[in-house]
Design a protein around this motif. Structure first.
Motif, PDB file in Angstrom:
ATOM      1  N   SER A   1       0.811  -1.222   0.000  1.00  0.00           N
ATOM      2  CA  SER A   1       0.000   0.000   0.000  1.00  0.00           C
ATOM      3  C   SER A   1       0.840   1.266   0.000  1.00  0.00           C
ATOM      4  CB  SER A   1      -0.953   0.006   1.204  1.00  0.00           C
ATOM      5  OG  SER A   1      -0.222  -0.017   2.411  1.00  0.00           O
ATOM      6  N   ASN A   2       2.164   1.120  -0.186  1.00  0.00           N
ATOM      7  CA  ASN A   2       3.048   2.286  -0.193  1.00  0.00           C
ATOM      8  C   ASN A   2       3.026   3.032  -1.510  1.00  0.00           C
ATOM      9  OD1 ASN A   2       4.791   2.411   2.389  1.00  0.00           O
ATOM     10  ND2 ASN A   2       4.630   0.249   1.886  1.00  0.00           N
ATOM     11  N   GLY A   3       2.515   2.399  -2.528  1.00  0.00           N
ATOM     12  CA  GLY A   3       2.384   3.079  -3.818  1.00  0.00           C
ATOM     13  C   GLY A   3       3.660   3.147  -4.632  1.00  0.00           C
ATOM     14  N   PHE A   4       4.675   2.285  -4.328  1.00  0.00           N
ATOM     15  CA  PHE A   4       5.879   2.332  -5.143  1.00  0.00           C
ATOM     16  C   PHE A   4       5.608   1.760  -6.533  1.00  0.00           C
ATOM     17  CE2 PHE A   4       5.989  -1.944  -3.716  1.00  0.00           C
ATOM     18  CZ  PHE A   4       6.110  -1.976  -2.336  1.00  0.00           C
ATOM     19  N   GLU A   5       6.278   2.348  -7.507  1.00  0.00           N
ATOM     20  CA  GLU A   5       6.118   1.913  -8.900  1.00  0.00           C
ATOM     21  C   GLU A   5       6.825   0.579  -9.109  1.00  0.00           C
ATOM     22  OE1 GLU A   5       4.396   3.407 -11.345  1.00  0.00           O
ATOM     23  OE2 GLU A   5       3.682   4.916  -9.927  1.00  0.00           O
ATOM     24  N   LEU A   6       6.166  -0.309  -9.820  1.00  0.00           N
ATOM     25  CA  LEU A   6       6.765  -1.610 -10.115  1.00  0.00           C
ATOM     26  C   LEU A   6       7.498  -1.547 -11.451  1.00  0.00           C
ATOM     27  CD1 LEU A   6       3.839  -3.981  -9.061  1.00  0.00           C
ATOM     28  CD2 LEU A   6       5.727  -3.113  -7.675  1.00  0.00           C
ATOM     29  N   GLU A   7       8.695  -2.130 -11.480  1.00  0.00           N
ATOM     30  CA  GLU A   7       9.480  -2.155 -12.709  1.00  0.00           C
ATOM     31  C   GLU A   7       9.824  -3.595 -13.063  1.00  0.00           C
ATOM     32  OE1 GLU A   7      12.932   0.247 -12.115  1.00  0.00           O
ATOM     33  OE2 GLU A   7      11.775   2.034 -11.510  1.00  0.00           O
ATOM     34  N   TYR A   8       9.883  -3.851 -14.372  1.00  0.00           N
ATOM     35  CA  TYR A   8      10.215  -5.187 -14.864  1.00  0.00           C
ATOM     36  C   TYR A   8      11.273  -5.041 -15.946  1.00  0.00           C
ATOM     37  CZ  TYR A   8       5.644  -5.822 -12.700  1.00  0.00           C
ATOM     38  OH  TYR A   8       4.598  -5.799 -11.825  1.00  0.00           O
ATOM     39  N   GLU A   9      12.524  -5.231 -15.573  1.00  0.00           N
ATOM     40  CA  GLU A   9      13.614  -5.089 -16.527  1.00  0.00           C
ATOM     41  C   GLU A   9      14.171  -6.469 -16.871  1.00  0.00           C
ATOM     42  OE1 GLU A   9      16.627  -2.315 -15.476  1.00  0.00           O
ATOM     43  OE2 GLU A   9      15.200  -0.848 -14.660  1.00  0.00           O
ATOM     44  N   GLN A  10      14.065  -6.826 -18.152  1.00  0.00           N
ATOM     45  CA  GLN A  10      14.548  -8.125 -18.585  1.00  0.00           C
ATOM     46  C   GLN A  10      16.044  -8.267 -18.342  1.00  0.00           C
ATOM     47  OE1 GLN A  10      12.667 -10.733 -19.450  1.00  0.00           O
ATOM     48  NE2 GLN A  10      14.582 -11.902 -19.433  1.00  0.00           N
ATOM     49  N   ALA A  11      16.775  -7.156 -18.420  1.00  0.00           N
ATOM     50  CA  ALA A  11      18.219  -7.193 -18.188  1.00  0.00           C
ATOM     51  C   ALA A  11      18.530  -7.659 -16.766  1.00  0.00           C
ATOM     52  CB  ALA A  11      18.832  -5.816 -18.431  1.00  0.00           C
ATOM     53  N   GLU A  12      17.714  -7.223 -15.802  1.00  0.00           N
ATOM     54  CA  GLU A  12      17.917  -7.639 -14.423  1.00  0.00           C
ATOM     55  C   GLU A  12      17.626  -9.120 -14.250  1.00  0.00           C
ATOM     56  OE1 GLU A  12      19.049  -6.012 -11.619  1.00  0.00           O
ATOM     57  OE2 GLU A  12      19.671  -4.535 -13.118  1.00  0.00           O
ATOM     58  N   VAL A  13      16.571  -9.601 -14.919  1.00  0.00           N
ATOM     59  CA  VAL A  13      16.229 -11.026 -14.866  1.00  0.00           C
ATOM     60  C   VAL A  13      17.364 -11.850 -15.461  1.00  0.00           C
ATOM     61  CG1 VAL A  13      14.611 -12.791 -15.644  1.00  0.00           C
ATOM     62  CG2 VAL A  13      13.756 -10.542 -14.955  1.00  0.00           C
ATOM     63  N   SER A  14      17.892 -11.396 -16.594  1.00  0.00           N
ATOM     64  CA  SER A  14      18.984 -12.112 -17.268  1.00  0.00           C
ATOM     65  C   SER A  14      20.244 -12.119 -16.404  1.00  0.00           C
ATOM     66  CB  SER A  14      19.290 -11.468 -18.624  1.00  0.00           C
ATOM     67  OG  SER A  14      18.172 -11.541 -19.475  1.00  0.00           O
ATOM     68  N   LYS A  15      20.523 -10.998 -15.753  1.00  0.00           N
ATOM     69  CA  LYS A  15      21.707 -10.902 -14.910  1.00  0.00           C
ATOM     70  C   LYS A  15      21.632 -11.893 -13.750  1.00  0.00           C
ATOM     71  CE  LYS A  15      22.230  -7.124 -12.513  1.00  0.00           C
ATOM     72  NZ  LYS A  15      22.480  -5.695 -12.214  1.00  0.00           N
ATOM     73  N   SER A  16      20.463 -11.956 -13.107  1.00  0.00           N
ATOM     74  CA  SER A  16      20.278 -12.900 -12.010  1.00  0.00           C
ATOM     75  C   SER A  16      20.417 -14.337 -12.503  1.00  0.00           C
ATOM     76  CB  SER A  16      18.905 -12.686 -11.372  1.00  0.00           C
ATOM     77  OG  SER A  16      18.663 -13.644 -10.367  1.00  0.00           O
ATOM     78  N   HIS A  17      19.843 -14.614 -13.675  1.00  0.00           N
ATOM     79  CA  HIS A  17      19.911 -15.969 -14.234  1.00  0.00           C
ATOM     80  C   HIS A  17      21.351 -16.364 -14.542  1.00  0.00           C
ATOM     81  CE1 HIS A  17      18.743 -19.546 -16.403  1.00  0.00           C
ATOM     82  NE2 HIS A  17      19.375 -19.123 -17.484  1.00  0.00           N
TER      83      HIS A  17
END
Length: 293
Positions: free
Chosen positions: A174-190
């Motif tokens: 309920s804090n209202g922070f914006e959600l982001e989805y960056e494929q680069a971050e997913v790839s980096k973690s993978h």
């Protein structure tokens, strides 16, 4: 209950089944220095995690970031994030750790709308829970209540826990922070997990930087940048540290021999094994083994 040597698979995914008898949830009280390594080593799990530090100060690393968590503060650690923890200057830090299967937070009808977007968001690997913020204070208070409910095992405590988890999640989102989805971050973690997985499969063998880089489909220089950025150490230093971790388990076996253990975990020199062990554990493997007897 404290897990002093929790098991992980080759990709560092924790294998502990996080649940009570009925609920897909587990609650641990952890004193960091009592872990077999003297710290909580790098790992990850599908469950989300809530932490409340009850004594001292703990330094947590989640993915690339480090955060100091003081007594009375806590963390939300998102699903799938690599994390580890260490004591800050021997403060004897202790924390309550609550691991929860994300599907248990809300009903199936609400899960897709109010849970999945948050556990998939790449900009929320963790949230620092500080009691001066009302929403954080509510979550921290609920962690204590859930811990007490599990210990008491009173009638219908499972329903009370379910209600508390729903309220915790409502406070968190309920804090209202914006959600982001960056494929680069997913790839980096993978890619990071691919390289760690390869190391954990081959740590007992001779390992070259080229081998690790190839596992992550990276150049040597980019591989080094990944490890420096995410683990604050070089790839080969990580290999040696992991070998020391594995040696601790073998040294606890009564019939084990220090020289043989060194070779078993991938060191090709007993003197080098002893040197690396001393730097990592502030003692020799001989002294460590003797102290166990």
């Amino acid at each position: 209950m404290q897990i002093k040597n929790f098991m992980v698979d080759k990709s560092l995914k924790e294998l502990t089944e996080h649940r009570t008898v009925v609920l897909p949830i587990a609650c641990y009280e952890t004193t960091i220095h009592q872990n077999i390594n003297g710290y909580i080593p790098l790992h990850w799990h599908e469950e989300i995690q809530f932490v409340l530090v009850t004594k001292g100060e703990a330094i947590f690393q989640i993915n690339e970031e480090e955060v100091s968590v003081q007594e009375g503060e806590g963390l939300f650690i998102n699903s799938g994030c690599l994390h580890m923890a260490r004591d800050e200057v021997h403060s004897g830090s202790t924390y309550i750790c609550l691991n929860v299967a994300s599907r248990f937070i809300l009903s199936q009808e609400l899960y897709t709308t109010f849970v999945i977007p948050y556990i998939q968001a790449t900009n929320i690997p963790f949230l620092h829970l500080q009691p001066r913020e009302l929403w954080s204070a509510n979550i921290l208070s609920s962690i204590i209540k859930i811990s007490q409910l599990i210990k008491q095992d009173s009638p219908y405590y499972e329903i009370e826990i379910s209600v508390l988890l729903s309220l915790m999640w409502k406070n968190l989102i309920s804090n209202g922070f914006e959600l982001e989805y960056e494929q680069a971050e997913v790839s980096k973690s993978h890619r990071m997990k691919q390289m760690l997985n390869w190391i954990h499969l081959h740590y007992a063998e001779k390992i070259l930087l080229d081998d690790i880089a190839r596992a992550g489909h990276l150049s040597r220089s980019e591989c080094c940048r990944y490890f420096k950025r995410m683990l604050k150490k070089t790839p080969l230093n990580y290999v040696n540290d992991y070998r020391i971790q594995k040696s601790l388990i073998l040294l606890q076996q009564p019939e084990s021999n220090v020289t043989e253990v060194g070779y078993q975990v991938g060191f090709n020199s007993t003197s080098y094994f002893i040197d690396r062990f001393r730097k990592s554990m502030n003692t020799t493997p001989f002294a460590y083994k003797k102290a166990l007897s």
